[in-house]
Design an enzyme around this catalytic site. Structure first.
Site, PDB file in Angstrom:
ATOM      1  CB  SER A 168      -0.894   0.003   1.237  1.00  0.00           C
ATOM      2  OG  SER A 168      -1.490   1.272   1.452  1.00  0.00           O
ATOM      3  CE1 TYR A 176      -3.856  -2.023   5.094  1.00  0.00           C
ATOM      4  CE2 TYR A 176      -3.057   0.229   4.831  1.00  0.00           C
ATOM      5  CZ  TYR A 176      -3.568  -0.942   4.283  1.00  0.00           C
ATOM      6  OH  TYR A 176      -3.758  -1.024   2.928  1.00  0.00           O
TER       7      TYR A 176
END
Length: 266
Positions: free
Chosen positions: A144, A157
């Site tokens: 990401s 995350y």
């Protein structure tokens, strides 16, 4: 020993393949003639997708945080389709968004890292064990922009996705001699249900998406199909000299915010 033979068959596994980026990837790989195993925790969506796509798709209920289930997934794929050429480690979870580390309790740390990092590591290992003995192949790990560029909120995350990038580069070095290419994609600003799962309400998710769209250089909203195209490229024969790379798919956001200029006069 250097492996130079072309990997047998066009067979892929896509973890987290029942929806979002994963589903788009499954559909794109089918266009390239792959037979695909969809791995997901969502049994209903996975079975529905497999039924919809026909005989070239199978579904396997899998929790990538459990190593034995990932091992079984690879074995199932080889048994069903006779091999494995492309492993797409896409499955991922977010965590509860906290706007400050002072409010963070890290209650989601274990699950986030078990899925986002350990799941990728295990998926890479199990796929590579087969590929190393069968002519090589390609592994694509989904990170990401949150793992590339620092920012507040969802700290577990972000840390897990940064670790995926470094792991990908390490694995690429380790597996190159077997003809196994390991690359990484870092999507950002693409509408999926992952962001909504991290926020307190839909309105907050909308505000975050609006901010991302307003600051990225390209005036275009990214789509899951954009990511799927990149997976198809990295997993196919057009990228045989690429390994250890990280490709951002974010409208230029990690390159920098778009410049502030006066409005153009027609």
């Amino acid at each position: 020993m250097m492996m130079t033979e072309e990997p047998p068959g066009r067979v892929a596994v896509v973890t987290g393949g029942a929806a979002g980026l994963g589903r788009a990837t499954v559909e794109r790989l089918l266009e390239d003639g792959f037979r695909v195993v969809v791995a997901d925790l969502d049994r209903d969506s996975g079975e529905s997708l497999a039924k919809e796509c026909g005989p070239d798709v199978r579904f396997r209920h899998t929790d990538v945080a459990v190593a034995e289930q990932v091992r079984s997934l690879v074995g199932f794929t080889v048994a069903e389709f006779g091999g494995l050429r492309l492993m797409v480690n896409n499955a991922g979870v977010s965590g509860s968004m906290r706007m400050s580390i002072l409010d963070e309790d890290f209650a989601d740390f274990q699950r986030v890292f078990a899925v986002n990092l350990l799941g990728v590591m295990t998926g890479t290992r199990e796929a590579a064990r087969h590929m190393a003995e069968n002519g090589g192949g390609a592994i694509v790990n989904i990170s990401s922009v949150g793992g590339v560029q620092a920012g507040p909120g969802v700290l577990s995350y972000r840390a897990s996705k940064a670790a995926v990038i470094h792991f990908t580069k390490c694995a690429a070095l380790d597996l190159a001699e077997y003809g196994i290419r390991v690359n990484c994609l870092a999507p950002g600003g693409i509408p999926t249900r992952l962001l909504a799962s991290a926020t307190a309400d839909d309105e907050m998710a909308k505000r975050i998406r609006a901010h991302m769209a307003a600051t990225q250089p390209l005036p275009r909203v990214g789509t899951p199909q954009d990511v799927a195209e990149a997976v198809a490229y990295l997993g196919g024969d057009r990228s045989l000299h690429l390994t250890g790379t990280v490709l951002t798919i974010d409208g230029g956001a990690t390159a920098g915010q778009k410049p502030l200029r006066p409005a153009r006069v027609p």
